[in-house]
Design a protein around this motif. Structure first.
Motif, PDB file in Angstrom:
ATOM      1  N   ARG A  32     -17.483  -1.318  61.900  1.00  0.00           N
ATOM      2  CA  ARG A  32     -18.172  -2.603  61.822  1.00  0.00           C
ATOM      3  C   ARG A  32     -19.111  -2.641  63.019  1.00  0.00           C
ATOM      4  NH1 ARG A  32     -16.600  -6.917  58.114  1.00  0.00           N
ATOM      5  NH2 ARG A  32     -18.002  -8.574  58.653  1.00  0.00           N
ATOM      6  N   VAL A  33     -20.388  -2.870  62.772  1.00  0.00           N
ATOM      7  CA  VAL A  33     -21.427  -2.733  63.790  1.00  0.00           C
ATOM      8  C   VAL A  33     -22.138  -4.061  63.995  1.00  0.00           C
ATOM      9  CG1 VAL A  33     -23.552  -1.518  64.366  1.00  0.00           C
ATOM     10  CG2 VAL A  33     -21.790  -0.350  63.084  1.00  0.00           C
ATOM     11  N   ALA A  34     -22.259  -4.482  65.267  1.00  0.00           N
ATOM     12  CA  ALA A  34     -22.998  -5.696  65.611  1.00  0.00           C
ATOM     13  C   ALA A  34     -24.014  -5.362  66.702  1.00  0.00           C
ATOM     14  CB  ALA A  34     -22.048  -6.781  66.096  1.00  0.00           C
ATOM     15  N   ARG A  35     -25.219  -5.885  66.546  1.00  0.00           N
ATOM     16  CA  ARG A  35     -26.299  -5.658  67.511  1.00  0.00           C
ATOM     17  C   ARG A  35     -25.984  -6.359  68.828  1.00  0.00           C
ATOM     18  NH1 ARG A  35     -29.858  -2.371  68.753  1.00  0.00           N
ATOM     19  NH2 ARG A  35     -32.045  -2.766  68.623  1.00  0.00           N
ATOM     20  N   ARG A  36     -26.387  -5.749  69.936  1.00  0.00           N
ATOM     21  CA  ARG A  36     -26.235  -6.335  71.276  1.00  0.00           C
ATOM     22  C   ARG A  36     -27.590  -6.771  71.797  1.00  0.00           C
ATOM     23  NH1 ARG A  36     -22.023  -4.226  75.046  1.00  0.00           N
ATOM     24  NH2 ARG A  36     -23.639  -4.737  76.535  1.00  0.00           N
ATOM     25  N   ASP A  37     -27.574  -7.629  72.822  1.00  0.00           N
ATOM     26  CA  ASP A  37     -28.819  -8.086  73.440  1.00  0.00           C
ATOM     27  C   ASP A  37     -29.390  -7.060  74.407  1.00  0.00           C
ATOM     28  OD1 ASP A  37     -28.617 -10.456  72.060  1.00  0.00           O
ATOM     29  OD2 ASP A  37     -27.545 -11.470  73.681  1.00  0.00           O
ATOM     30  N   ASP A  38     -28.539  -6.195  74.932  1.00  0.00           N
ATOM     31  CA  ASP A  38     -29.004  -5.209  75.911  1.00  0.00           C
ATOM     32  C   ASP A  38     -28.897  -3.795  75.350  1.00  0.00           C
ATOM     33  OD1 ASP A  38     -26.299  -4.799  75.911  1.00  0.00           O
ATOM     34  OD2 ASP A  38     -25.977  -5.294  78.010  1.00  0.00           O
ATOM     35  N   ASP A  39     -29.014  -2.814  76.228  1.00  0.00           N
ATOM     36  CA  ASP A  39     -29.017  -1.405  75.825  1.00  0.00           C
ATOM     37  C   ASP A  39     -27.633  -0.769  75.810  1.00  0.00           C
ATOM     38  OD1 ASP A  39     -31.343  -0.450  74.919  1.00  0.00           O
ATOM     39  OD2 ASP A  39     -31.831   0.764  76.679  1.00  0.00           O
ATOM     40  N   GLY A  40     -26.588  -1.567  75.946  1.00  0.00           N
ATOM     41  CA  GLY A  40     -25.240  -1.023  76.034  1.00  0.00           C
ATOM     42  C   GLY A  40     -24.741  -0.478  74.700  1.00  0.00           C
ATOM     43  N   LEU A  41     -23.648   0.231  74.771  1.00  0.00           N
ATOM     44  CA  LEU A  41     -22.988   0.777  73.588  1.00  0.00           C
ATOM     45  C   LEU A  41     -21.496   0.725  73.856  1.00  0.00           C
ATOM     46  CD1 LEU A  41     -23.277   2.213  70.838  1.00  0.00           C
ATOM     47  CD2 LEU A  41     -23.322   4.359  72.075  1.00  0.00           C
ATOM     48  N   ARG A  42     -20.781  -0.102  73.068  1.00  0.00           N
ATOM     49  CA  ARG A  42     -19.348  -0.252  73.288  1.00  0.00           C
ATOM     50  C   ARG A  42     -18.584  -0.010  71.994  1.00  0.00           C
ATOM     51  NH1 ARG A  42     -18.502  -5.930  76.121  1.00  0.00           N
ATOM     52  NH2 ARG A  42     -19.502  -6.547  74.179  1.00  0.00           N
ATOM     53  N   PHE A  43     -17.397   0.562  72.146  1.00  0.00           N
ATOM     54  CA  PHE A  43     -16.536   0.884  71.013  1.00  0.00           C
ATOM     55  C   PHE A  43     -15.161   0.268  71.195  1.00  0.00           C
ATOM     56  CE2 PHE A  43     -19.705   4.140  70.818  1.00  0.00           C
ATOM     57  CZ  PHE A  43     -19.865   4.380  69.462  1.00  0.00           C
ATOM     58  N   GLY A  44     -14.604  -0.200  70.089  1.00  0.00           N
ATOM     59  CA  GLY A  44     -13.222  -0.663  70.047  1.00  0.00           C
ATOM     60  C   GLY A  44     -12.551  -0.004  68.853  1.00  0.00           C
ATOM     61  N   PHE A  45     -11.258   0.209  68.955  1.00  0.00           N
ATOM     62  CA  PHE A  45     -10.525   0.909  67.898  1.00  0.00           C
ATOM     63  C   PHE A  45      -9.394   0.021  67.409  1.00  0.00           C
ATOM     64  CE2 PHE A  45     -12.634   3.892  70.590  1.00  0.00           C
ATOM     65  CZ  PHE A  45     -13.213   4.762  69.693  1.00  0.00           C
ATOM     66  N   VAL A  46      -9.342  -0.190  66.088  1.00  0.00           N
ATOM     67  CA  VAL A  46      -8.349  -1.065  65.481  1.00  0.00           C
ATOM     68  C   VAL A  46      -7.497  -0.222  64.540  1.00  0.00           C
ATOM     69  CG1 VAL A  46      -7.996  -3.104  64.067  1.00  0.00           C
ATOM     70  CG2 VAL A  46      -9.980  -2.973  65.588  1.00  0.00           C
ATOM     71  N   ILE A  47      -6.214  -0.093  64.899  1.00  0.00           N
ATOM     72  CA  ILE A  47      -5.296   0.671  64.056  1.00  0.00           C
ATOM     73  C   ILE A  47      -4.053  -0.178  63.846  1.00  0.00           C
ATOM     74  CG2 ILE A  47      -3.995   2.792  63.802  1.00  0.00           C
ATOM     75  CD1 ILE A  47      -6.118   4.137  65.490  1.00  0.00           C
ATOM     76  N   SER A  48      -3.885  -0.653  62.647  1.00  0.00           N
ATOM     77  CA  SER A  48      -2.838  -1.595  62.293  1.00  0.00           C
ATOM     78  C   SER A  48      -1.464  -0.943  62.201  1.00  0.00           C
ATOM     79  CB  SER A  48      -3.200  -2.213  60.945  1.00  0.00           C
ATOM     80  OG  SER A  48      -2.116  -2.927  60.410  1.00  0.00           O
TER      81      SER A  48
END
Length: 111
Positions: A32-48
Protein backbone atom coordinates in the motif's frame (compact mmCIF):
# COMPACT_ATOMS: atom_id res chain seq x y z
CA UNK A 1 18.64 -3.59 9.07
CA UNK A 2 16.84 -0.60 7.60
CA UNK A 3 17.99 2.79 8.83
CA UNK A 4 15.62 4.60 11.17
CA UNK A 5 14.73 7.23 8.57
CA UNK A 6 13.54 4.44 6.25
CA UNK A 7 11.11 2.85 8.73
CA UNK A 8 7.41 3.47 9.28
CA UNK A 9 6.99 3.24 13.03
CA UNK A 10 4.10 5.35 14.32
CA UNK A 11 0.49 4.20 14.22
CA UNK A 12 -0.59 7.51 12.67
CA UNK A 13 1.83 6.94 9.76
CA UNK A 14 0.42 3.46 9.13
CA UNK A 15 -3.12 4.86 9.38
CA UNK A 16 -2.32 7.52 6.79
CA UNK A 17 -0.86 4.95 4.39
CA UNK A 18 -3.87 2.64 4.77
CA UNK A 19 -6.46 5.41 4.46
CA UNK A 20 -4.93 7.44 1.61
CA UNK A 21 -2.68 4.94 -0.15
CA UNK A 22 -3.22 2.78 -3.21
CA UNK A 23 -2.96 -1.01 -3.06
CA UNK A 24 -1.06 -3.35 -5.34
CA UNK A 25 -1.06 -7.14 -4.93
CA UNK A 26 1.11 -9.91 -6.24
CA UNK A 27 0.84 -13.65 -5.72
CA UNK A 28 1.75 -13.75 -2.02
CA UNK A 29 2.41 -10.17 -0.97
CA UNK A 30 0.96 -6.73 -1.42
CA UNK A 31 1.89 -3.14 -0.83
CA UNK A 32 0.00 0.00 0.00
CA UNK A 33 1.67 3.20 -1.20
CA UNK A 34 1.02 6.79 -0.09
CA UNK A 35 2.77 9.90 -1.43
CA UNK A 36 4.90 11.97 0.97
CA UNK A 37 5.48 15.73 1.04
CA UNK A 38 9.26 15.36 1.06
CA UNK A 39 11.89 13.17 -0.59
CA UNK A 40 11.85 10.47 2.08
CA UNK A 41 11.16 6.78 1.60
CA UNK A 42 9.78 4.74 4.49
CA UNK A 43 8.67 1.13 4.78
CA UNK A 44 6.50 -0.70 7.29
CA UNK A 45 5.80 -4.42 7.39
CA UNK A 46 2.46 -5.90 8.45
CA UNK A 47 2.33 -9.63 9.13
CA UNK A 48 -0.80 -10.83 10.88
CA UNK A 49 -1.20 -13.67 13.35
CA UNK A 50 -3.39 -15.25 10.67
CA UNK A 51 -0.23 -15.93 8.66
CA UNK A 52 1.29 -17.99 11.46
CA UNK A 53 0.71 -18.24 15.18
CA UNK A 54 4.47 -18.59 15.65
CA UNK A 55 6.32 -15.31 16.14
CA UNK A 56 9.51 -16.87 14.80
CA UNK A 57 7.86 -17.54 11.43
CA UNK A 58 6.41 -14.01 11.21
CA UNK A 59 9.68 -12.40 12.26
CA UNK A 60 11.68 -14.40 9.73
CA UNK A 61 9.41 -13.17 6.94
CA UNK A 62 9.79 -9.58 8.17
CA UNK A 63 13.58 -9.87 8.31
CA UNK A 64 13.73 -11.25 4.78
CA UNK A 65 11.50 -8.50 3.40
CA UNK A 66 13.45 -5.79 5.23
CA UNK A 67 16.70 -7.11 3.81
CA UNK A 68 15.28 -7.13 0.27
CA UNK A 69 14.28 -3.47 0.70
CA UNK A 70 17.62 -2.48 2.27
CA UNK A 71 19.68 -3.99 -0.53
CA UNK A 72 17.57 -2.37 -3.27
CA UNK A 73 16.84 0.96 -1.53
CA UNK A 74 18.82 3.05 -4.04
CA UNK A 75 16.75 1.63 -6.95
CA UNK A 76 13.37 2.54 -5.42
CA UNK A 77 11.65 5.83 -6.29
CA UNK A 78 11.76 8.31 -3.39
CA UNK A 79 8.88 10.31 -1.91
CA UNK A 80 6.60 7.51 -0.66
CA UNK A 81 5.52 5.67 2.46
CA UNK A 82 5.02 1.97 1.79
CA UNK A 83 3.28 -0.66 3.91
CA UNK A 84 4.13 -4.24 2.89
CA UNK A 85 1.49 -6.89 3.62
CA UNK A 86 1.57 -10.63 3.09
CA UNK A 87 -0.94 -13.44 2.69
CA UNK A 88 -0.68 -17.06 3.78
CA UNK A 89 0.86 -18.23 0.48
CA UNK A 90 4.16 -16.70 1.65
CA UNK A 91 4.78 -19.52 4.13
CA UNK A 92 7.67 -21.66 2.91
CA UNK A 93 8.91 -19.17 0.29
CA UNK A 94 12.65 -18.63 0.15
CA UNK A 95 14.41 -15.28 0.05
CA UNK A 96 15.25 -15.86 -3.63
CA UNK A 97 11.49 -15.84 -4.36
CA UNK A 98 10.58 -12.97 -2.01
CA UNK A 99 13.09 -10.39 -3.24
CA UNK A 100 12.13 -10.33 -6.95
CA UNK A 101 8.41 -10.42 -6.09
CA UNK A 102 8.71 -7.43 -3.75
CA UNK A 103 11.00 -5.38 -6.00
CA UNK A 104 8.82 -6.10 -9.04
CA UNK A 105 5.73 -4.95 -7.15
CA UNK A 106 7.50 -1.78 -6.00
CA UNK A 107 8.62 -0.93 -9.52
CA UNK A 108 5.11 -1.54 -10.85
CA UNK A 109 3.49 0.69 -8.22
CA UNK A 110 6.07 3.49 -7.91
CA UNK A 111 6.91 3.77 -11.58
Amino acid sequence: MLKKENRLILDRDFSRVFSKGKSFWGEFLGIRVARRDDDGLRFGFVISNKISKKATVRNRIKRQLREAVRINLDQITKGYDVAVMVNSKIIGKKYQELEPALIGLLKKSLG
